[in-house]
Write an enzyme that holds these catalytic residues in place. Structure first.
Site, mmCIF file in Angstrom:
data_model
loop_
_atom_site.group_PDB
_atom_site.id
_atom_site.type_symbol
_atom_site.label_atom_id
_atom_site.label_comp_id
_atom_site.label_asym_id
_atom_site.label_seq_id
_atom_site.Cartn_x
_atom_site.Cartn_y
_atom_site.Cartn_z
ATOM 1 N N GLN A 106 0.861 -1.187 0.000
ATOM 2 C CA GLN A 106 0.000 0.000 0.000
ATOM 3 C C GLN A 106 0.904 1.246 0.000
ATOM 4 O OE1 GLN A 106 -0.569 1.834 3.150
ATOM 5 N NE2 GLN A 106 -2.054 3.226 2.244
ATOM 6 N N THR A 164 1.777 3.757 1.713
ATOM 7 C CA THR A 164 2.665 4.232 2.782
ATOM 8 C C THR A 164 3.685 3.171 3.201
ATOM 9 O OG1 THR A 164 1.291 3.427 4.608
ATOM 10 C CG2 THR A 164 0.777 5.628 3.751
ATOM 11 N N LYS A 165 3.576 1.963 2.690
ATOM 12 C CA LYS A 165 4.435 0.879 3.172
ATOM 13 C C LYS A 165 5.869 1.014 2.622
ATOM 14 C CE LYS A 165 1.263 -1.139 5.756
ATOM 15 N NZ LYS A 165 -0.080 -1.009 5.389
ATOM 16 N N ASN A 166 6.788 0.163 3.104
ATOM 17 C CA ASN A 166 8.215 0.319 2.751
ATOM 18 C C ASN A 166 8.460 0.306 1.244
ATOM 19 O OD1 ASN A 166 8.775 0.460 5.411
ATOM 20 N ND2 ASN A 166 10.239 -1.228 5.456
#
Ligand SMILES: *Cc1c(COP(=O)(O)O)cnc(C)c1O
Length: 397
Positions: free
Chosen positions: A183, A185-187
């Site tokens: 998603q 905002t993920k790494n």
């Protein structure tokens, strides 16, 4: 301290020209939905974590849905998970008709305590979903020992774990199912997306069918040269396949995983130095080798002052922040449907009352970290916060 006029968000995706070119090449290729790029992403991801199977889906939420369906989880079944997770973990349990069962967390790590999980296991327990928080690895070995002994499956919510290493091996290399999120905002990101890793061939086949209408083959496999367009359906499935136009981004992002986690780690370490010694502020624990923290987020907890007021004051400084996570047993429908109440899981509630996440993304600068740390110091030290009484922190029994 001089307040900045531009806004520093909690997170911003780290995308470069290579990702943009990969999308353009996919758009020009004549095949934009699930096909060769998705397959390449799955192959590379499986190799990168050391799992025989990686299956991509439109989100980690969809991925968890597929796993629970493939395992036949439904009404009458209980799933043990953490009250400190994103709502989607509990939503999918509820949507499958199963009952979420919670155990309390450790205040510092914000993760389940294996010894408290064991007392929750009943003959109805079908799976345990530990949730790795912030990019720190969950201590899997004690949990796997309990799960093996009691014959219960473990499904890792590894949404925060792109780049996380547990005892020298990437999360996902262990012989149970793990679910990762891409998603925004993920790494690593491809706007949205999720990947399941697993070690069982038959379960992998079942998940692949459920991912695409219950069909044995994807459209790409049926419509490519030499393919056969005919199909049959032995079980109804979903439409959770990941389009190639997104997978194209994921392939490039995956090649940058190490660079991205190294940058996140440097920023997190800078925060920990700059925020050290502030009275009433708890900092997230770091990991030491052979573990590696993926630093998906930098969550702090405010003991002496009120969290919501700190969030509002940070906003005046042009700083965005996150909330990981409101305790799931107190979400309205969870409370009402399953009868939970405040007081049921005291450590999770303390986390829920005190946690906020500071901006953390690779394109932030060291000056941004200093600015945020300076603002936190000024707000907490300035004496202008209402000193609301907060219950004393309980020690671990
Ligand atoms: C982000 C997240 C999810 C859901 O991931 P999606 O890809 O957005 O569906 C699940 N669990 C946790 C802990 C998360 O942070």
């Amino acid at each position: 301290m001089q307040k900045r006029t531009d806004f520093l968000p909690l997170s911003r995706p780290c995308l470069g020209e290579a990702e943009i070119e990969a999308v353009v090449a996919c758009l020009r290729s004549g095949w934009i939905t699930t096909g060769p790029r998705c397959q390449e992403l799955e192959t590379r991801f499986a190799a990168s974590v050391g799992a025989p199977h990686a299956i991509a889906a439109t989100s980690a939420t969809a991925a968890l849905h597929l796993v629970l369906l493939a395992l036949g989880i439904g009404p009458g079944d209980e799933i043990i998970t953490s009250p400190i997770t994103f709502a989607s973990t509990v939503n999918i349990i509820a949507l499958c008709g199963a009952t979420p069962v919670f155990a309390d967390v450790d205040y510092h790590t914000m993760m389940l305590r294996p010894e408290l999980i064991e007392e929750r296991i009943t003959p109805r327990t079908k799976a345990i979903i530990p949730v790795h928080i912030a990019g720190a690895p969950f201590d899997l070995d004690p949990l796997l020992a309990i799960a093996d002994r009691r014959g219960v499956r473990v499904i890792d919510d590894a949404a925060h774990c792109l780049g996380t290493v547990y005892k020298g091996k990437p999360v996902g290399s262990h012989p149970h199912v793990a679910i990762f999120s891409f998603q925004a905002t993920k790494n690593l990101t491809m706007a949205e997306g999720g990947i399941i890793t697993l070690h069982e061939d038959e379960l992998a086949g079942h998940i692949r069918r459920l991912r695409f209408h219950g069909l044995e083959k994807l459209a790409w496999e049926r419509q490519a040269k030499g393919g056969r367009p005919h199909y049959d359906v032995s079980e109804p499935g979903f439409k959770y396949n990941l389009p190639d136009v997104m997978a194209a981004i994921g392939v490039v992002q995956l090649s940058r995983l190490d660079e991205i986690v190294r940058r996140r780690t440097a920023l997190a370490e800078a925060y920990s130095r700059a925020l050290a010694g502030i009275d009433g502020l708890d900092l997230p624990p770091a990991s030491t080798p052979p573990d590696r923290h993926g630093w998906h987020i930098y969550p702090v907890k405010v003991r002496a002052r009120e969290r919501d007021e700190l969030m509002a004051r940070l906003s005046e400084y042009g700083i965005g922040c996150g909330y990981h996570f409101p305790a799931c047993h107190l979400l309205r429908y969870v409370r009402e449907r399953y009868g939970f109440k405040r007081g049921d899981f005291p450590a999770a509630e303390q986390v829920s009352d005190r946690a906020l996440s500071l901006p953390l993304f690779p394109d932030m600068t060291a000056a941004d970290v200093d600015y945020v740390a300076g603002a936190v110091r000024e707000i907490l030290g300035g004496g202008r916060m209402s000193a609301l009484p907060v219950p004393p922190l309980e020690d671990k029994p």
